[in-house]
Design a protein around this motif. Sequence first.
Motif, PDB file in Angstrom:
ATOM      1  N   ASN A  18      59.998  42.421  50.838  1.00  0.00           N
ATOM      2  CA  ASN A  18      59.109  41.261  50.817  1.00  0.00           C
ATOM      3  C   ASN A  18      59.401  40.355  49.633  1.00  0.00           C
ATOM      4  N   GLY A  19      59.901  40.933  48.532  1.00  0.00           N
ATOM      5  CA  GLY A  19      60.261  40.119  47.376  1.00  0.00           C
ATOM      6  C   GLY A  19      61.352  39.124  47.692  1.00  0.00           C
ATOM      7  N   ALA A  20      62.292  39.489  48.564  1.00  0.00           N
ATOM      8  CA  ALA A  20      63.343  38.554  48.966  1.00  0.00           C
ATOM      9  C   ALA A  20      62.745  37.394  49.759  1.00  0.00           C
ATOM     10  N   TYR A  21      61.803  37.710  50.639  1.00  0.00           N
ATOM     11  CA  TYR A  21      61.133  36.653  51.403  1.00  0.00           C
ATOM     12  C   TYR A  21      60.384  35.709  50.473  1.00  0.00           C
ATOM     13  N   LEU A  22      59.582  36.254  49.567  1.00  0.00           N
ATOM     14  CA  LEU A  22      58.793  35.426  48.657  1.00  0.00           C
ATOM     15  C   LEU A  22      59.684  34.613  47.720  1.00  0.00           C
ATOM     16  N   SER A  23      60.783  35.199  47.279  1.00  0.00           N
ATOM     17  CA  SER A  23      61.677  34.481  46.377  1.00  0.00           C
ATOM     18  C   SER A  23      62.342  33.308  47.081  1.00  0.00           C
ATOM     19  N   ASN A  24      62.721  33.499  48.325  1.00  0.00           N
ATOM     20  CA  ASN A  24      63.264  32.391  49.100  1.00  0.00           C
ATOM     21  C   ASN A  24      62.196  31.337  49.343  1.00  0.00           C
ATOM     22  N   GLN A  25      60.978  31.774  49.522  1.00  0.00           N
ATOM     23  CA  GLN A  25      59.877  30.830  49.707  1.00  0.00           C
ATOM     24  C   GLN A  25      59.654  30.004  48.436  1.00  0.00           C
ATOM     25  N   ALA A  26      59.946  30.604  47.299  1.00  0.00           N
ATOM     26  CA  ALA A  26      59.729  29.937  46.013  1.00  0.00           C
ATOM     27  C   ALA A  26      60.874  28.992  45.628  1.00  0.00           C
ATOM     28  N   LEU A  27      61.986  29.070  46.315  1.00  0.00           N
ATOM     29  CA  LEU A  27      63.178  28.290  45.914  1.00  0.00           C
ATOM     30  C   LEU A  27      62.915  26.794  45.753  1.00  0.00           C
ATOM     31  N   PRO A  28      62.260  26.115  46.694  1.00  0.00           N
ATOM     32  CA  PRO A  28      62.070  24.665  46.519  1.00  0.00           C
ATOM     33  C   PRO A  28      61.338  24.312  45.235  1.00  0.00           C
ATOM     34  N   GLN A  29      60.309  25.089  44.883  1.00  0.00           N
ATOM     35  CA  GLN A  29      59.568  24.795  43.657  1.00  0.00           C
ATOM     36  C   GLN A  29      60.412  25.079  42.419  1.00  0.00           C
ATOM     37  N   ILE A  30      61.208  26.130  42.486  1.00  0.00           N
ATOM     38  CA  ILE A  30      62.063  26.472  41.334  1.00  0.00           C
ATOM     39  C   ILE A  30      63.098  25.367  41.108  1.00  0.00           C
ATOM     40  N   TYR A  83      44.203  41.511  50.054  1.00  0.00           N
ATOM     41  CA  TYR A  83      45.272  42.451  50.381  1.00  0.00           C
ATOM     42  C   TYR A  83      46.521  42.278  49.514  1.00  0.00           C
ATOM     43  N   ALA A  84      46.776  41.067  49.001  1.00  0.00           N
ATOM     44  CA  ALA A  84      48.043  40.809  48.292  1.00  0.00           C
ATOM     45  C   ALA A  84      47.859  40.510  46.812  1.00  0.00           C
ATOM     46  N   VAL A  85      46.645  40.542  46.305  1.00  0.00           N
ATOM     47  CA  VAL A  85      46.426  40.044  44.946  1.00  0.00           C
ATOM     48  C   VAL A  85      47.009  40.953  43.874  1.00  0.00           C
ATOM     49  N   THR A  86      47.293  42.208  44.213  1.00  0.00           N
ATOM     50  CA  THR A  86      47.862  43.117  43.201  1.00  0.00           C
ATOM     51  C   THR A  86      49.380  43.076  43.181  1.00  0.00           C
ATOM     52  N   MET A  87      49.986  42.255  44.042  1.00  0.00           N
ATOM     53  CA  MET A  87      51.452  42.247  44.172  1.00  0.00           C
ATOM     54  C   MET A  87      52.020  40.857  43.864  1.00  0.00           C
ATOM     55  N   PRO A  88      53.333  40.773  43.633  1.00  0.00           N
ATOM     56  CA  PRO A  88      53.937  39.479  43.344  1.00  0.00           C
ATOM     57  C   PRO A  88      53.672  38.465  44.455  1.00  0.00           C
ATOM     58  N   SER A  89      53.566  37.193  44.057  1.00  0.00           N
ATOM     59  CA  SER A  89      53.326  36.106  45.001  1.00  0.00           C
ATOM     60  C   SER A  89      54.368  35.011  44.788  1.00  0.00           C
ATOM     61  N   THR A  90      54.414  34.075  45.707  1.00  0.00           N
ATOM     62  CA  THR A  90      55.334  32.945  45.569  1.00  0.00           C
ATOM     63  C   THR A  90      55.054  32.172  44.286  1.00  0.00           C
ATOM     64  N   ASP A  91      53.800  31.828  44.053  1.00  0.00           N
ATOM     65  CA  ASP A  91      53.450  31.090  42.836  1.00  0.00           C
ATOM     66  C   ASP A  91      53.757  31.913  41.594  1.00  0.00           C
ATOM     67  N   GLY A  92      53.533  33.220  41.681  1.00  0.00           N
ATOM     68  CA  GLY A  92      53.820  34.081  40.536  1.00  0.00           C
ATOM     69  C   GLY A  92      55.297  34.124  40.216  1.00  0.00           C
ATOM     70  N   ILE A  93      56.140  34.080  41.236  1.00  0.00           N
ATOM     71  CA  ILE A  93      57.585  34.075  41.020  1.00  0.00           C
ATOM     72  C   ILE A  93      58.011  32.770  40.360  1.00  0.00           C
ATOM     73  N   VAL A  94      57.466  31.638  40.850  1.00  0.00           N
ATOM     74  CA  VAL A  94      57.798  30.341  40.247  1.00  0.00           C
ATOM     75  C   VAL A  94      57.420  30.331  38.775  1.00  0.00           C
ATOM     76  N   GLU A  95      56.223  30.797  38.464  1.00  0.00           N
ATOM     77  CA  GLU A  95      55.764  30.808  37.078  1.00  0.00           C
ATOM     78  C   GLU A  95      56.628  31.737  36.220  1.00  0.00           C
ATOM     79  N   ALA A  96      56.972  32.914  36.740  1.00  0.00           N
ATOM     80  CA  ALA A  96      57.768  33.865  35.971  1.00  0.00           C
ATOM     81  C   ALA A  96      59.160  33.320  35.698  1.00  0.00           C
ATOM     82  N   VAL A  97      59.741  32.620  36.680  1.00  0.00           N
ATOM     83  CA  VAL A  97      61.064  32.028  36.487  1.00  0.00           C
ATOM     84  C   VAL A  97      61.005  30.950  35.401  1.00  0.00           C
ATOM     85  N   ARG A  98      60.010  30.095  35.492  1.00  0.00           N
ATOM     86  CA  ARG A  98      59.891  29.023  34.502  1.00  0.00           C
ATOM     87  C   ARG A  98      59.675  29.594  33.099  1.00  0.00           C
TER      88      ARG A  98
END
Length: 729
Positions: A618-630, A707-722
Amino acid sequence: MDRSAIVHDNFLRRVAANDLPAGAEPAGPLDAALAASIYRSGCLSRALDLKSRAMQAKRQGFYTIGSSGHEGMAAIAAALRPTDMAFLHYRDAAFQIQRGEQVSGQSTTWDMLLSFACSSEDPISGGRHKVLGSRALNIPPQTSTIASHLPKAVGAAYSIGAARRHRPDHACLPDDAIIFCSFGDASANHSTAQGAFNTAQWTSYQSVPLPLLFCCEDNGIGISTKTPRGWIGATFTQRPGLKYFTCDGLDIFDTYATAQAAADYVRRSRKPAFLHIRTVRLYGHAGADVATAYLPKAEVEAEEANDPLLHSVRLLSQSGAMQPAQALEAYKATHARVERVADEVVTRPHLQTAQQVMASLIPPTRDCRPSNGPGADARTAVFGSDMRAMDEPQPMSRLINWALTDLMLEHGEIVMMGEDVGRKGGVYGVTQKLRDRFGSDRMIDTLLDEQSILGLAIGMAQNGFVPMPEIQFLAYLHNAEDQLRGEAATLPFFSNGQYTNPMVLRIAGLGYQKGFGGHFHNDNSVAVLRDIPGLILAVPSNGADAAKMLRECVRLAREEQRVVVCLEPIALYPMRDLHAEKDGEWMRRYPDPAERIALGEVGITGDGRDVAIVTFGNGAYLSNQALPQIKAAGINPRIVDLRWLSPLPDQALDAAVDGCKAILIVDETRHCGGVAEALMAHFHETSTAELARLTAKDSFIPTGPAYAVTMPSTDGIVEAVRNLVEGKS
């Protein structure tokens, strides 16, 4: 004085004085020559027990759980055939010794003493453990003490009938074989054993062939906890589908006759039976155990007075097979021979390096019949209208279904088993149509018991099949994980590569499943799989990868005899869209059946050098989802999809992140014990890039909107990358 020395001295004194215990007269089909052979096997088992204790005292041996009191097992071995695979209790040295008499060219005394000494020349384990076992004698080695070998015995018995209908290339059991499986009375109470008995009964009740002989060696005690008198008989005499036999293990004539009757019943009816043999335990549980510390001395002495070898001397004399003086001389000669052989054995080499110890973690490859795959006509006939849909992008669940179809078309030895895999087609429809395509023999609907599902797979693998068991949800694996850790993965290790049980275990798991079930249907813990030596763990992130990785998983099991787990992300089974509703960007076309992703091959999206996002599932899916913002933030990333979580693809990872200034690990498993811990350690050792990780919290997963609040999210990935790129981590 040591109880073993007392028992030994008592035997010498009482036989010389013809002071033998009373008992029934010898009766039954056991002839004189075979009776004498069974007695000699018992003498050798006893002599080896004594010598193991002496070797340990001199630090020349390393294991002293013995078989004294269970010498009657030699009579059971004599009643069976060497082609009957035997999964043995650890007190069954006499069984193995007697079976050695049925097969030419055996050096049983030498071999078993090598095992005691943990010599690298030990023919079964190569010095890794003191285990009973022999390839020549059809005895896979067992290290279990709590009946964890019973589920695979059920599977092996089932495989005999299955091989009659679809014989795999590497089948090793003849059609008329039965499976023998022994265990102690204490182990009979374990949930693993109870599950195996229930599965055998459940199968037999439906008239499915299951030629299996359970054997409970009832010495009335498990270490210090007594088995209630009569408990085994009371609980097993009236079980539906499981015929009960009982015998006196102190009487080799009764034991032989009863075992022969039980084996004949199983062989003729192809139904399971339960053989209850009453024994005694001499010397306590093991070398360090002093039975008189927790049992009255009088009780211990009463057991010793019932020494089965003393009973055998009486029975041999009464039957005319051997006089007491001859029996005493055979006993002494056996002990002298063991002493002579042991003097040489202790000079033999031992394992010395980690490389030597680990050499059998990975099983040997085997020759498999080459296959170019099914012809176009066969595929068209099986797939039907699905052939037209293959030109269009599809979600992961459908591509897995097609990959499984192609694999089962190509390899007739593949069988699938699990709860609901056949008639229903799986909880998520992943195995729909497969039962219609391949029949119930290859799509086996099991009872609801994960231990039995995995045991069925392990046992069938030992008869040449390539099993693909399914566990419905990752959280349910934890009920049965010991079948992987204690049985499947250890078998090549403790047999020096002589025995294997290859399989591809499919599990639906990980998190992000909306609105269903909470923790038990969303489980993001994989640590239990990643720390099993030799096990391969695959996690695809999209349908095309899943199809190609499953093909590699089957190749690894079929040709390299590996134990492989394919963890399929539940939330990605139906996933179609990536950025917007109905964009269809996470669907894939079905890859050509010849395409596969090799073990250790990672996936790379993009070629940015600012940051490498290393992730999976799922991390690969979310990371690809985050690509435009990154990218909108002016950061040029690349995404590295691990695909293979165990063993980690170290070299491919290093190449994939080469040239990147920073590495962010996005891990949907937990902060403590998750995959990111290993990845952080690896990159710390091999890379100078800035490191950070984004993981799930150390929490179970709830049901409902959270259901998903304890796990990485798209917004969380964008913020962590920045934060990482801008130096704020």
